[in-house]
Design a protein around this motif. Structure first.
Motif, PDB file in Angstrom:
ATOM      1  N   ALA A  25       0.851  -1.193   0.000  1.00 41.46           N
ATOM      2  CA  ALA A  25       0.000   0.000   0.000  1.00 41.46           C
ATOM      3  C   ALA A  25       0.886   1.242   0.000  1.00 41.46           C
ATOM      4  N   ASP A  48       2.477   7.061   3.362  1.00 39.92           N
ATOM      5  CA  ASP A  48       1.750   8.190   2.794  1.00 39.92           C
ATOM      6  C   ASP A  48       2.669   9.404   2.652  1.00 39.92           C
ATOM      7  N   ASP A 108       0.675   2.408  12.164  1.00 39.29           N
ATOM      8  CA  ASP A 108      -0.770   2.431  11.948  1.00 39.29           C
ATOM      9  C   ASP A 108      -1.523   3.560  12.640  1.00 39.29           C
ATOM     10  N   SER A 135      -5.505   6.311   8.871  1.00 34.60           N
ATOM     11  CA  SER A 135      -6.902   5.884   8.991  1.00 34.60           C
ATOM     12  C   SER A 135      -7.087   4.377   8.847  1.00 34.60           C
ATOM     13  N   ASN A 136      -6.260   3.729   8.035  1.00 30.03           N
ATOM     14  CA  ASN A 136      -6.441   2.293   7.808  1.00 30.03           C
ATOM     15  C   ASN A 136      -5.226   1.511   8.300  1.00 30.03           C
ATOM     16  N   PRO A 137      -5.417   0.584   9.232  1.00 28.38           N
ATOM     17  CA  PRO A 137      -4.303  -0.214   9.725  1.00 28.38           C
ATOM     18  C   PRO A 137      -3.809  -1.212   8.676  1.00 28.38           C
ATOM     19  N   LEU A 138      -2.491  -1.441   8.674  1.00 27.09           N
ATOM     20  CA  LEU A 138      -1.897  -2.423   7.774  1.00 27.09           C
ATOM     21  C   LEU A 138      -1.404  -3.658   8.521  1.00 27.09           C
ATOM     22  N   HIS A 167      -1.975  -6.612  11.012  1.00 24.16           N
ATOM     23  CA  HIS A 167      -3.130  -7.333  11.535  1.00 24.16           C
ATOM     24  C   HIS A 167      -2.676  -8.577  12.298  1.00 24.16           C
ATOM     25  N   GLU A 205      -3.505  -5.035   3.101  1.00 23.49           N
ATOM     26  CA  GLU A 205      -4.653  -4.127   3.016  1.00 23.49           C
ATOM     27  C   GLU A 205      -5.922  -4.932   3.214  1.00 23.49           C
ATOM     28  N   VAL A 206      -6.891  -4.356   3.884  1.00 24.52           N
ATOM     29  CA  VAL A 206      -8.172  -5.060   4.126  1.00 24.52           C
ATOM     30  C   VAL A 206      -9.277  -4.359   3.369  1.00 24.52           C
TER      31      VAL A 206
END
Length: 226
Positions: free
Chosen positions: A134, A148, A205, A209-212, A214, A225-226
């Motif tokens: 990602a 990012d 994370d 906004s989105n955790p990588l 898991h 990515e989920v």
């Protein structure tokens, strides 16, 4: 005979040659997935984990060199053996520049192919300079982590954990594998990895906004990515 079955992806549009290679390798305890064009090969290489990639140079849709470049850009460090009828120095220079690890010129002996595969499977590619999933990027040469576009500050232990997870991604890495990566000689108490993973998640994370990272209950950890 070696009981460990190696996993190989063969991307070759010559169906007769591909069938002959696959039949022979199975007898040598080497499991083969097969794609007939570069696009299908790219999809399989990104979705699965292989010990070695066998890429024909001249492929439909995406040629072997471009396919190799795309895989390296995605952080895939699986060794690549390029199968080609071209044997000039310029061809080899172009191949190594794209991230190829070894060459085998057609026509080749299947015994030699097997030996090359077994040798390459013992190491990860030294051609790969970047790991990425990602918007998370590890630059291996400069030891810089970004997500990012923002630099992430990592301790040496956090770097080891993140690199281990990214190299395996999208496969799951067990708790035991991560512990061995951090403490190869002397395993710590049972909570040490938990603490390190907590701090890694705070860096990788929490600000996003989105955790990588898991947790897969009963199996380990994965970056995906989920």
């Amino acid at each position: 005979m070696n009981s460990t079955v190696l996993q190989v992806l063969l991307v070759e549009d010559d169906r007769d040659l591909a069938a002959s290679v696959a039949d022979y390798l199975v007898l040598e305890q080497i499991s083969v997935d097969h794609a007939y064009n570069g696009q299908a090969g790219l999809t399989l290489a990104l979705e699965n984990s292989y010990d070695v990639l066998l890429l024909d140079l001249m492929l439909p849709r995406i040629d072997g060199l471009t396919l190799c470049e795309k895989l390296r850009q995605q952080g895939i460090d699986t060794p690549v053996l390029m199968l080609t009828a071209r044997d000039t120095l310029d061809d080899k220079v172009a191949g190594f520049g794209a991230g190829t690890d070894d060459y085998l010129v057609k026509p080749f002996a299947l015994e030699e192919l097997t030996v090359r595969i077994q040798a390459l499977a013992k190491r990860r590619s030294g051609q790969m300079k970047k790991l990425q999933r990602a918007d998370l990027i590890l630059e291996l040469d400069s030891k810089v982590a970004t997500r990012d576009g923002q630099t992430i500050k990592l301790t040496p232990s956090e770097w080891v954990l993140l690199e281990t997870l990214l190299r395996a991604s999208p496969a799951i890495v067990s708790k035991q594998q991560l512990e061995r990566a951090l403490w190869p000689d002397d395993l710590p108490d049972t909570n040490s990895l938990k603490v390190h993973m907590y701090h890694l998640r705070q860096q990788v994370d929490k600000p996003f906004s989105n955790p990588l990272i898991h947790t897969i209950k009963g199996q380990g950890f994965v970056i995906n990515e989920v």
